[in-house]
Design an enzyme around this catalytic site. Structure first.
Site, PDB file in Angstrom:
ATOM      1  N   ASP A  55       9.655  -5.659   8.879  1.00  0.00           N
ATOM      2  CA  ASP A  55       8.715  -5.121  10.083  1.00  0.00           C
ATOM      3  C   ASP A  55       8.588  -6.537  10.487  1.00  0.00           C
ATOM      4  OD1 ASP A  55       6.748  -2.905  10.621  1.00  0.00           O
ATOM      5  OD2 ASP A  55       5.411  -4.632  10.373  1.00  0.00           O
ATOM      6  N   GLY A  92       4.469   4.056   3.158  1.00  0.00           N
ATOM      7  CA  GLY A  92       4.057   2.715   2.238  1.00  0.00           C
ATOM      8  C   GLY A  92       3.968   1.898   3.420  1.00  0.00           C
ATOM      9  N   LYS A  93       3.479   0.481   3.177  1.00  0.00           N
ATOM     10  CA  LYS A  93       3.621  -0.511   3.875  1.00  0.00           C
ATOM     11  C   LYS A  93       3.194  -1.643   2.967  1.00  0.00           C
ATOM     12  CE  LYS A  93       4.392  -1.764   8.095  1.00  0.00           C
ATOM     13  NZ  LYS A  93       5.243  -1.084   9.404  1.00  0.00           N
ATOM     14  N   GLY A  94       3.905  -3.166   3.524  1.00  0.00           N
ATOM     15  CA  GLY A  94       3.511  -4.078   2.676  1.00  0.00           C
ATOM     16  C   GLY A  94       3.364  -5.378   3.563  1.00  0.00           C
ATOM     17  N   VAL A 137       0.888  -1.110   0.124  1.00  0.00           N
ATOM     18  CA  VAL A 137      -0.005  -0.182  -0.105  1.00  0.00           C
ATOM     19  C   VAL A 137       0.830   1.202  -0.050  1.00  0.00           C
ATOM     20  CG1 VAL A 137      -1.817   1.325   1.390  1.00  0.00           C
ATOM     21  CG2 VAL A 137      -2.005  -1.227   1.082  1.00  0.00           C
TER      22      VAL A 137
END
Ligand code: GLU
Length: 486
Positions: free
Chosen positions: A212, A171-173, A126
Site C-alpha cells: 500500500d 483487512g489493512k495494516g 485490522v
C-alpha cells in the site's frame, strides 16, 4: 493520511484558466443488463438515477455507541456502508457486523536504528470481515497512520473484494513511520520486526497482506522471508502465499505492479463511452504520480489520452500540449516528485484544480477533495484511483455540480484482483503469462463496473452508493447462506 498538505507556493505564470468551472450536464449511464452474465437479474424500469440517499444510519451508530465525528474517516466509511446496506435491505444484525471490524491488532516493537539507538514503532493490523474469504489488504508505512484510518481502509477492502468478486474479506495494516526517512537497512528491520509481531495473527489461509502507500515489492519480499522463518512448521513454498505484491522472481505475479492503474484504465474504457467521452482523445489530470498515478498515466498515454496537469507533494505542473508520462516517471524516480519537471510548467494548486479536463483522477491519499477543491474541479468525471480521496462534503458538491464520480472501491480494485491471482499462482505453483493476467483482470473489472451500473439503476442512487450496494448485496447473500455461528 488525513487532510492533504501539499504546501504548494503559488507559482507565477501558467496559462491555465482559473475561472470557476461551469456546472456540467449530468451524464447518463445506461444499464446493459443483457451484457451482465453473472445471474444477478435485470434492472428495474425506474428513471434516471441521480440523488444520493440522505437518511443517516444513526440507529446503528447509537447501538454501537459510536459518537459520530464527521471528520473521522472510519465513521464516514461506515456511514456509506450503512446507507447502502439499508437500501439493499441488509438484515439488521448483518449491518451491525459490518459496522465494526472483527479484530483490531495494535503492536509496539523496538527496532535498532543505524546510529545504534533503539526506536519504538507502532503497528496495526485490522481484520474487518472474512465472510467471503481470508482477510486481505495492504500494509501502509506513513507518519500519519492511525487506528481509525486503518479500520476505514479495512472496510474498503471488504467492499472492494466483494464488488470484484474475489474470494477475500477485508483487512489493512500499517506502521506509523516515514519510510522516506529510513535507510534501507532500517526499513528492512522495521518490516521484519513488524512481521514477527503479527505473524501469529496472519497466514496464507487467514490474513494476506500486500503493498500500500509507502511499501513496495522489496518490503513484501522481506515480509515473506521473515514469515517463513517464523513458521518452520509450514512448507516453505506455502509460506509465499502469506503476502502478495512480491517481486516476480520471488513468487510475485506478472502484472501486479501495474494492476491498480490497469484496473482503473479498464474501468474508464468500460464507463467513459456512455458518458460521452472518447478515451483516445480525452484530457485528464492526476493527483499523485506514485504507483497508481504513474501506471495510470503511462497506460492512458498508450490509449492516446492526454495528461495535462499533475499535482503531488512537491508541487503542480501543467502542459496544454500533453505531459510525456514516460519522461515524467523517470523524473519522479530520480527526484521523488513532479516539481522541476522540464516538460511542463509550474502552476499553483488553484490553477491545478480548476484546469478544464474531461477526467480528473485523484490517485494519492485520502480526503484530498473537500468542498473547496470540489468547487474548483472543472471535469466531467472524477475517477477515484486512491482510497477514499473525496470527503462526504466534497462528494456532495461534486454530485450537486453534476460531475460523475467513479468510486474508489470500483476504480482501484485492480490491485487486489491481481493480488488474488498471485495468491492462486502461489498455491498452485502454476504461473500465468502477462496476457492471461491482463485478460482475467479485465474480466473482473468490467463485471464489477456492470454490477455497479445495474445497482445504480435498481436503487436509483449515485454511483458510489451503487457500488457499495453491489458489494453488500453479495455479502448479505453469503451471510444468509452461512448463518451466524452457533
Ligand atoms: N493496497 C491495495 C489496495 O488498497 C492492494 C491490496 C491487496 O492487494 O491486497 O487495494
Amino acid at each position: 493520511m488525513a487532510k492533504a498538505k501539499t504546501g504548494l507556493a503559488p507559482a507565477s505564470g501558467g496559462n491555465v484558466s482559473t475561472r470557476p468551472a461551469p456546472p456540467a450536464p449530468r451524464p447518463a449511464i445506461r444499464v446493459q443488463s443483457e451484457s451482465l452474465h453473472d445471474g444477478e437479474g435485470s434492472p428495474g424500469t425506474s428513471g434516471q438515477p441521480v440523488a444520493k440517499p440522505t437518511h443517516l444510519p444513526s440507529s446503528v451508530f447509537k447501538e454501537l455507541e459510536i459518537v459520530r465525528d464527521p471528520s473521522n474517516l472510519f465513521h464516514q466509511t461506515i456511514e456509506q456502508v450503512l446507507i447502502s446496506a439499508q437500501l439493499v435491505g441488509l438484515k439488521h444484525h448483518q449491518q451491525i457486523i459490518l459496522a465494526q471490524p472483527k479484530n483490531e491488532i495494535m503492536v509496539h516493537f523496538p527496532v535498532l536504528m543505524d546510529d545504534g539507538h533503539h526506536k519504538l514503532f507502532k503497528g496495526y493490523r485490522v481484520q474487518h470481515n472474512n465472510a467471503l474469504g481470508p482477510y486481505k489488504g495492504g500494509l501502509r508505512y506513513h507518519p500519519e497512520v492511525s487506528l481509525d484510518d486503518v479500520k476505514a481502509l479495512a472496510v474498503l477492502m471488504t467492499m472492494k473484494c466483494s464488488l470484484v468478486r474475489v474470494p477475500f474479506g477485508g483487512g489493512k495494516g500499517g506502521v506509523k513511520c516515514n519510510p522516506r526517512e529510513l535507510s534501507r537497512d532500517e526499513l528492512m528491520r522495521v518490516t521484519r520486526r513488524f512481521c514477527s509481531a503479527i505473524s501469529n495473527q496472519i497466514g496464507p489461509n487467514y490474513d494476506i497482506p500486500a503493498p500500500d502507500v509507502g511499501t513496495n515489492a522489496q518490503v513484501m519480499a522481506w515480509f515473506a522471508d521473515t514469515y517463513a522463518q517464523m513458521t518452520p512448521e509450514l512448507n516453505r513454498n506455502d509460506t509465499l502465499a502469506v503476502i502478495t505484491g512480491k517481486p516476480v522472481e520471488m513468487g510475485g505475479s506478472l502484472g501486479r505492479e501495474k494492476a491498480t492503474g490497469q484496473g482503473l484504465v479498464d474501468i474508464l474504457k468500460e464507463m467513459l463511452p456512455e458518458l460521452g467521452i472518447d478515451i483516445t482523445k480525452m484530457t485528464y489530470s492526476l493527483i499523485g504520480f506514485g504507483n497508481v498515478g504513474g501506471w495510470t498515466g503511462r497506460l492512458l498515454s498508450k490509449c492516446g489520452a492526454k495528461l495535462v496537469a499533475v499535482l503531488d507533494h512537491t508541487g503542480a505542473i501543467n502542459n496544454d500540449q500533453g505531459i510525456d508520462t514516460a519522461a515524467l516517471s523517470v523524473h519522479v524516480d530520480k527526484t521523488s516528485g513532479v516539481a522541476g519537471f522540464r516538460g511542463a510548467e509550474a502552476i499553483d494548486e488553484i490553477q491545478f484544480y480548476s484546469r478544464p479536463v474531461d477526467v480528473f483522477i485523484p490517485a494519492a491519499l485520502e480526503q484530498m477533495i473537500t468542498p473547496k477543491q470540489a468547487k474548483l474541479i472543472n471535469a466531467k468525471v472524477v475517477a477515484e484511483g486512491a482510497n477514499a480521496p473525496t470527503t462526504p462534503e466534497g462528494d456532495a458538491v461534486l454530485l450537486q455540480r453534476g460531475i460523475e464520480i467513479l468510486p474508489a472501491i470500483l476504480c482501484n480494485a485492480g490491485g487486489v484482483t491481481v493480488s488474488y491471482f498471485e495468491w492462486v499462482q502461489n498455491k498452485s505453483s502454476v504461473y500465468w503469462t502477462a496476457d492471461v493476467v491482463d485478460e482475467r483482470l479485465n474480466n473482473h473489472m468490467v463485471m464489477a463496473a456492470r454490477r455497479t451500473k445495474l445497482a445504480r439503476h435498481k436503487y436509483e442512487c449515485d454511483m458510489r452508493t451503487a457500488a457499495y450496494c453491489a458489494a453488500i448485496e453479495q455479502i448479505g447473500k453469503v451471510y444468509d447462506l452461512r448463518g451466524v455461528f452457533p
